[in-house]
Write a protein that holds these residues in place. Structure first.
Motif, PDB file in Angstrom:
ATOM      1  N   UNK A  13     -10.291   5.441  -6.689  1.00  0.00           N
ATOM      2  CA  UNK A  13      -9.475   4.247  -6.904  1.00  0.00           C
ATOM      3  C   UNK A  13      -8.136   4.586  -7.562  1.00  0.00           C
ATOM      4  N   UNK A  14      -8.148   5.513  -8.520  1.00  0.00           N
ATOM      5  CA  UNK A  14      -6.913   5.903  -9.206  1.00  0.00           C
ATOM      6  C   UNK A  14      -5.899   6.496  -8.219  1.00  0.00           C
ATOM      7  N   UNK A  15      -6.381   7.346  -7.305  1.00  0.00           N
ATOM      8  CA  UNK A  15      -5.503   7.943  -6.292  1.00  0.00           C
ATOM      9  C   UNK A  15      -4.994   6.867  -5.332  1.00  0.00           C
ATOM     10  N   UNK A  16      -5.879   5.957  -4.941  1.00  0.00           N
ATOM     11  CA  UNK A  16      -5.500   4.852  -4.054  1.00  0.00           C
ATOM     12  C   UNK A  16      -4.360   4.029  -4.677  1.00  0.00           C
ATOM     13  N   UNK A  22       3.430   4.465  -4.827  1.00  0.00           N
ATOM     14  CA  UNK A  22       4.456   5.337  -4.252  1.00  0.00           C
ATOM     15  C   UNK A  22       4.941   4.800  -2.907  1.00  0.00           C
ATOM     16  N   UNK A  23       4.036   4.345  -2.089  1.00  0.00           N
ATOM     17  CA  UNK A  23       4.391   3.756  -0.801  1.00  0.00           C
ATOM     18  C   UNK A  23       5.320   2.562  -1.010  1.00  0.00           C
ATOM     19  N   UNK A  24       4.945   1.662  -1.901  1.00  0.00           N
ATOM     20  CA  UNK A  24       5.762   0.479  -2.158  1.00  0.00           C
ATOM     21  C   UNK A  24       7.127   0.848  -2.735  1.00  0.00           C
ATOM     22  N   UNK A  39       1.107   6.739   5.894  1.00  0.00           N
ATOM     23  CA  UNK A  39       1.896   7.293   4.802  1.00  0.00           C
ATOM     24  C   UNK A  39       1.228   8.544   4.242  1.00  0.00           C
ATOM     25  N   UNK A  40      -0.074   8.474   3.988  1.00  0.00           N
ATOM     26  CA  UNK A  40      -0.814   9.625   3.468  1.00  0.00           C
ATOM     27  C   UNK A  40      -0.811  10.758   4.493  1.00  0.00           C
ATOM     28  N   UNK A  41      -0.939  10.423   5.739  1.00  0.00           N
ATOM     29  CA  UNK A  41      -0.902  11.428   6.807  1.00  0.00           C
ATOM     30  C   UNK A  41       0.429  12.182   6.798  1.00  0.00           C
ATOM     31  N   UNK A 119      13.171  12.203  -3.239  1.00  0.00           N
ATOM     32  CA  UNK A 119      13.729  11.089  -3.999  1.00  0.00           C
ATOM     33  C   UNK A 119      15.003  10.539  -3.354  1.00  0.00           C
ATOM     34  N   UNK A 120      15.703  11.413  -2.654  1.00  0.00           N
ATOM     35  CA  UNK A 120      16.933  11.002  -1.977  1.00  0.00           C
ATOM     36  C   UNK A 120      16.678  10.624  -0.518  1.00  0.00           C
ATOM     37  N   UNK A 121      15.402  10.435  -0.173  1.00  0.00           N
ATOM     38  CA  UNK A 121      15.044   9.967   1.165  1.00  0.00           C
ATOM     39  C   UNK A 121      15.168  11.024   2.253  1.00  0.00           C
ATOM     40  N   UNK A 122      15.170  12.288   1.882  1.00  0.00           N
ATOM     41  CA  UNK A 122      15.328  13.365   2.863  1.00  0.00           C
ATOM     42  C   UNK A 122      13.965  13.895   3.277  1.00  0.00           C
TER      43      UNK A 122
END
Length: 128
Positions: A13-16, A22-24, A39-41, A119-122
């Motif tokens: 649950x903590x990882x979920x 992070x996704x949001x 996303x995890x993939x 972090x810079x979307x790269x």
């Protein structure tokens, strides 16, 4: 034996929660966001690619120094230092005059570089 797929994978649950946060965060300014599974993939593929690069090139490349605006990679095969800089928001290797050389791929496998670029979307480029 052929791949049959997974019907479900159980994670703590903590990882979920952390992955969902992070996704949001990563997609907060986007109109469409991927499913958590997708996303995890993507994250796992990036890790696998980084590990493959390290396994292939790690014996002759090493992190030499990281500065706020430059990365230096020691190439023991060439007995040279490759200087990487940001150019147009992407890593650029001055030694190879390239955006997708082995030095760039190796730099992406360094966690602090990967995190800063992410972090810079790269995204890591396909390395030739």
């Amino acid at each position: 034996m052929p791949y049959k797929g997974f019907s479900a994978i159980t994670i703590k649950e903590e990882l979920y929660k952390k992955l969902n946060e992070k996704l949001n965060e990563d997609y907060k300014d986007k109109k469409v966001k991927p499913s958590l599974a997708s996303y995890v993939s993507d994250i796992l593929w990036n890790v696998i690619e980084s590990e493959e690069i390290l396994r292939k090139y790690g014996p002759f490349l090493e992190k030499f120094a990281i500065e706020p605006d430059k990365i230096f990679i020691k190439d023991n095969r060439l007995d040279r230092i490759a200087e990487l800089v940001l150019r147009d928001g992407d890593l650029y290797c001055i030694l190879d005059e390239s955006f997708n050389c082995v030095h760039i791929g190796f730099a992406w496998s360094i966690p602090e570089v990967y995190k800063a670029m992410e972090l810079h979307g790269k995204k890591m480029p396909k390395i030739k």
